[in-house]
Design a protein around this motif. Sequence first.
Motif, PDB file in Angstrom:
ATOM      1  N   SER A 101       0.842  -1.198   0.000  1.00  0.00           N
ATOM      2  CA  SER A 101       0.000   0.000   0.000  1.00  0.00           C
ATOM      3  C   SER A 101       0.878   1.248   0.000  1.00  0.00           C
ATOM      4  O   SER A 101       2.098   1.161   0.202  1.00  0.00           O
ATOM      5  N   GLY A 102       0.236   2.383  -0.191  1.00  0.00           N
ATOM      6  CA  GLY A 102       0.949   3.653  -0.154  1.00  0.00           C
ATOM      7  C   GLY A 102       1.476   3.977   1.230  1.00  0.00           C
ATOM      8  O   GLY A 102       2.592   4.483   1.387  1.00  0.00           O
ATOM      9  N   ALA A 103       0.650   3.699   2.250  1.00  0.00           N
ATOM     10  CA  ALA A 103       1.088   3.978   3.621  1.00  0.00           C
ATOM     11  C   ALA A 103       2.366   3.208   3.937  1.00  0.00           C
ATOM     12  O   ALA A 103       3.306   3.749   4.521  1.00  0.00           O
ATOM     13  N   SER A 134      -0.457  17.884   3.148  1.00  0.00           N
ATOM     14  CA  SER A 134       0.056  16.698   2.461  1.00  0.00           C
ATOM     15  C   SER A 134      -0.781  15.485   2.863  1.00  0.00           C
ATOM     16  O   SER A 134      -1.576  15.536   3.802  1.00  0.00           O
ATOM     17  N   PHE A 135      -0.576  14.389   2.136  1.00  0.00           N
ATOM     18  CA  PHE A 135      -1.198  13.119   2.523  1.00  0.00           C
ATOM     19  C   PHE A 135      -0.225  11.988   2.246  1.00  0.00           C
ATOM     20  O   PHE A 135       0.264  11.845   1.127  1.00  0.00           O
ATOM     21  N   HIS A 136       0.075  11.184   3.275  1.00  0.00           N
ATOM     22  CA  HIS A 136       1.032  10.098   3.091  1.00  0.00           C
ATOM     23  C   HIS A 136       0.535   8.758   3.626  1.00  0.00           C
ATOM     24  O   HIS A 136       1.294   7.796   3.653  1.00  0.00           O
ATOM     25  N   GLY A 137      -0.720   8.681   4.079  1.00  0.00           N
ATOM     26  CA  GLY A 137      -1.271   7.406   4.524  1.00  0.00           C
ATOM     27  C   GLY A 137      -1.819   7.469   5.931  1.00  0.00           C
ATOM     28  O   GLY A 137      -1.796   8.516   6.583  1.00  0.00           O
ATOM     29  N   ARG A 138      -2.323   6.329   6.421  1.00  0.00           N
ATOM     30  CA  ARG A 138      -3.103   6.304   7.661  1.00  0.00           C
ATOM     31  C   ARG A 138      -2.491   5.474   8.783  1.00  0.00           C
ATOM     32  O   ARG A 138      -3.098   5.333   9.837  1.00  0.00           O
ATOM     33  N   VAL A 186       7.736  14.963   0.242  1.00  0.00           N
ATOM     34  CA  VAL A 186       6.800  15.866  -0.425  1.00  0.00           C
ATOM     35  C   VAL A 186       6.164  15.175  -1.630  1.00  0.00           C
ATOM     36  O   VAL A 186       6.796  14.333  -2.277  1.00  0.00           O
ATOM     37  N   GLU A 187       4.906  15.495  -1.896  1.00  0.00           N
ATOM     38  CA  GLU A 187       4.246  15.058  -3.125  1.00  0.00           C
ATOM     39  C   GLU A 187       4.526  16.114  -4.198  1.00  0.00           C
ATOM     40  O   GLU A 187       4.214  17.284  -3.973  1.00  0.00           O
ATOM     41  N   PRO A 188       5.066  15.755  -5.354  1.00  0.00           N
ATOM     42  CA  PRO A 188       5.260  16.754  -6.410  1.00  0.00           C
ATOM     43  C   PRO A 188       3.945  17.434  -6.801  1.00  0.00           C
ATOM     44  O   PRO A 188       3.927  18.609  -7.150  1.00  0.00           O
ATOM     45  N   GLY A 191      -2.330  15.448  -3.783  1.00  0.00           N
ATOM     46  CA  GLY A 191      -3.616  14.908  -4.220  1.00  0.00           C
ATOM     47  C   GLY A 191      -4.728  15.243  -3.251  1.00  0.00           C
ATOM     48  O   GLY A 191      -5.512  16.167  -3.481  1.00  0.00           O
ATOM     49  N   GLU A 192      -4.769  14.524  -2.128  1.00  0.00           N
ATOM     50  CA  GLU A 192      -5.837  14.714  -1.141  1.00  0.00           C
ATOM     51  C   GLU A 192      -5.916  16.161  -0.674  1.00  0.00           C
ATOM     52  O   GLU A 192      -6.990  16.671  -0.378  1.00  0.00           O
ATOM     53  N   GLY A 193      -4.771  16.825  -0.595  1.00  0.00           N
ATOM     54  CA  GLY A 193      -4.714  18.181  -0.064  1.00  0.00           C
ATOM     55  C   GLY A 193      -5.266  19.241  -1.011  1.00  0.00           C
ATOM     56  O   GLY A 193      -5.267  20.431  -0.669  1.00  0.00           O
ATOM     57  N   LEU A 219      10.199  11.612  -2.504  1.00  0.00           N
ATOM     58  CA  LEU A 219       9.038  12.088  -3.255  1.00  0.00           C
ATOM     59  C   LEU A 219       7.931  11.045  -3.155  1.00  0.00           C
ATOM     60  O   LEU A 219       8.144   9.872  -3.453  1.00  0.00           O
ATOM     61  N   ASP A 220       6.772  11.481  -2.689  1.00  0.00           N
ATOM     62  CA  ASP A 220       5.617  10.592  -2.600  1.00  0.00           C
ATOM     63  C   ASP A 220       4.821  10.726  -3.897  1.00  0.00           C
ATOM     64  O   ASP A 220       4.086  11.694  -4.086  1.00  0.00           O
ATOM     65  N   GLU A 221       5.018   9.746  -4.786  1.00  0.00           N
ATOM     66  CA  GLU A 221       4.282   9.732  -6.064  1.00  0.00           C
ATOM     67  C   GLU A 221       3.229   8.624  -6.070  1.00  0.00           C
ATOM     68  O   GLU A 221       2.889   8.075  -7.110  1.00  0.00           O
ATOM     69  N   VAL A 222       2.714   8.307  -4.878  1.00  0.00           N
ATOM     70  CA  VAL A 222       1.704   7.254  -4.775  1.00  0.00           C
ATOM     71  C   VAL A 222       0.506   7.577  -5.671  1.00  0.00           C
ATOM     72  O   VAL A 222      -0.036   6.698  -6.339  1.00  0.00           O
ATOM     73  N   GLN A 223       0.118   8.860  -5.707  1.00  0.00           N
ATOM     74  CA  GLN A 223      -1.033   9.237  -6.525  1.00  0.00           C
ATOM     75  C   GLN A 223      -0.618   9.823  -7.877  1.00  0.00           C
ATOM     76  O   GLN A 223      -1.213   9.527  -8.905  1.00  0.00           O
ATOM     77  N   CYS A 224       0.417  10.655  -7.895  1.00  0.00           N
ATOM     78  CA  CYS A 224       0.753  11.387  -9.126  1.00  0.00           C
ATOM     79  C   CYS A 224       1.718  10.630 -10.023  1.00  0.00           C
ATOM     80  O   CYS A 224       1.978  11.058 -11.148  1.00  0.00           O
ATOM     81  N   ALA A 248       2.378   3.481  -5.259  1.00  0.00           N
ATOM     82  CA  ALA A 248       1.324   2.492  -4.965  1.00  0.00           C
ATOM     83  C   ALA A 248       0.213   2.739  -5.992  1.00  0.00           C
ATOM     84  O   ALA A 248       0.524   2.838  -7.166  1.00  0.00           O
ATOM     85  N   LYS A 249      -1.034   2.869  -5.556  1.00  0.00           N
ATOM     86  CA  LYS A 249      -2.167   3.149  -6.457  1.00  0.00           C
ATOM     87  C   LYS A 249      -1.974   2.590  -7.874  1.00  0.00           C
ATOM     88  O   LYS A 249      -2.155   1.409  -8.084  1.00  0.00           O
ATOM     89  N   GLY A 250      -1.577   3.415  -8.839  1.00  0.00           N
ATOM     90  CA  GLY A 250      -1.544   2.983 -10.236  1.00  0.00           C
ATOM     91  C   GLY A 250      -0.473   1.973 -10.597  1.00  0.00           C
ATOM     92  O   GLY A 250      -0.438   1.506 -11.736  1.00  0.00           O
TER      93      GLY A 250
HETATM   94  C1  PLP Z   1      -3.323   7.359  -1.301  1.00  0.00           C
HETATM   95  C2  PLP Z   1      -2.041   7.954  -0.900  1.00  0.00           C
HETATM   96  C3  PLP Z   1      -1.233   7.372   0.092  1.00  0.00           C
HETATM   97  C4  PLP Z   1      -1.685   6.188   0.911  1.00  0.00           C
HETATM   98  O1  PLP Z   1      -1.902   5.061   0.137  1.00  0.00           O
HETATM   99  P1  PLP Z   1      -2.724   3.822   0.753  1.00  0.00           P
HETATM  100  O2  PLP Z   1      -2.558   2.753  -0.298  1.00  0.00           O
HETATM  101  O3  PLP Z   1      -4.134   4.269   0.941  1.00  0.00           O
HETATM  102  O4  PLP Z   1      -2.075   3.454   2.036  1.00  0.00           O
HETATM  103  C5  PLP Z   1       0.000   7.929   0.350  1.00  0.00           C
HETATM  104  N1  PLP Z   1       0.438   9.014  -0.325  1.00  0.00           N
HETATM  105  C6  PLP Z   1      -0.312   9.598  -1.284  1.00  0.00           C
HETATM  106  C7  PLP Z   1       0.220  10.781  -2.014  1.00  0.00           C
HETATM  107  C8  PLP Z   1      -1.579   9.105  -1.597  1.00  0.00           C
HETATM  108  O5  PLP Z   1      -2.329   9.708  -2.520  1.00  0.00           O
END
Ligand code: PLP
Length: 394
Positions: A101-103, A134-138, A186-188, A191-193, A219-224, A248-250
């Motif tokens: 997962s992204g977290a 920012s958003f980096h997980g839960r 940092v997210e380039p 997303g959530e923010g 760099l957190d590119e989980v979404q971008c 993660a994600k894509g």
């Molecule tokens: C969704 C997201 C996460 C967390 O990913 P999960 O798979 O839900 O744990 C972390 N960072 C970013 C930038 C996200 O968009």
Amino acid sequence: MDLYTRGENAFLKAYGRYDILLEKGEGVYLYDTNGKKYLDFYSGIGVNSLGHGYPPYVKALQKQIETLMHVSNYFYTPVSIEAAEAVKKATQLDAVFFCNSGAEATEGALKLARKYYYLKHGKADSEIISFHHSFHGRSTGSVKLTGNPHYQEAFGPLIEGVQYATLNDLQSVEALLNERTCAIIVEPLQGEGGLNPCQQDFLKGLRQLCDQHDICLILDEVQCGMGRTGTIMTYFQYDILPDIVCLAKGIGCGVPVGAFVANKKFAAAMQPGDHGSTYGGNPLVCAAVKTVFDIIEKENLLDHVQKMSQYLLKRLDELVNEFDIIQEHRGLGLMQGLVFDQDVKPIVKALLDDGVIVVTAGTNVLRMLPPFIINEANIDEFIDKLKKILKNYK
Ligand SMILES: *Cc1c(COP(=O)(O)O)cnc(C)c1O
């Protein structure tokens, strides 16, 4: 009892869910249990980049299920090596860790940055700089990296040593830097923010600061990442490389998989026993990862993302001009937000009723994350339905 009520009785109420049940997906469309059709303009929050049931993807996974599903990380498998090599090539970094997962990807990146600091300083008292909104997980580590007090409040004590700077304000970062700082995350493109992109000078400035002070740029590119913004990694649009990237994600397009990928310098800090995951990068998810990269390349999907995002932007311009309640659109590629002067939840709900699924980012941003395979007619369908709804708001 109807199915929705059974769901409400069976699940922990961690989410506020819509009262429809999705049952089937085909291309860019989803179908609920009543057979109603929905245009997918959110890709399961940026996951289903290939849409639903993409034939070569389905075939590759079917074949892998029949061959080998799981062996644990005591062993390499041919498919896990191919997947890791594809990730290395795409990120231009050196060593991959697969997680689920992204977290977990941001947690792992944090641990690696801390380990590097520990080897250098001989003590475990490092600090990390993250950003507001920012958003980096839960998980209890990644939620601390997440610059949103609302997600943290009830769950303390969380990890220590995290401070928050302001995005696109290099001075706010310099003010927090000290000899204990081990990493900046940092997210380039946040997303959530609320779809806030880093400015060129800012991200390049962070790279410079990290080089000067021997700090890890994560760099957190989980979404971008993974092509969503038109290049395989968003950081290629900034002409920099991170020390660690989180994905993660894509990256799996529907199977649960994440990764963090480090350059040689930081990768060298990791030793057997430092980190692990039972499922992490099992043959099934690695078949997905490898196939996703193959398809993106073979089908020239990055070109298509760029073309479709140009068309989407042109149509979003129209909306901004026509409707006063929309302030602007912002984002990169097929990761776009429409910024309203009010709560967008009723608009998102009206779209759902009319057969289009989008998500929000914060309270006033409507977030669009369509599958890469959309065409102009799909974009027109979305814009036309949104226009019809917005006429009631004039
Ligand atoms: C969704 C997201 C996460 C967390 O990913 P999960 O798979 O839900 O744990 C972390 N960072 C970013 C930038 C996200 O968009």
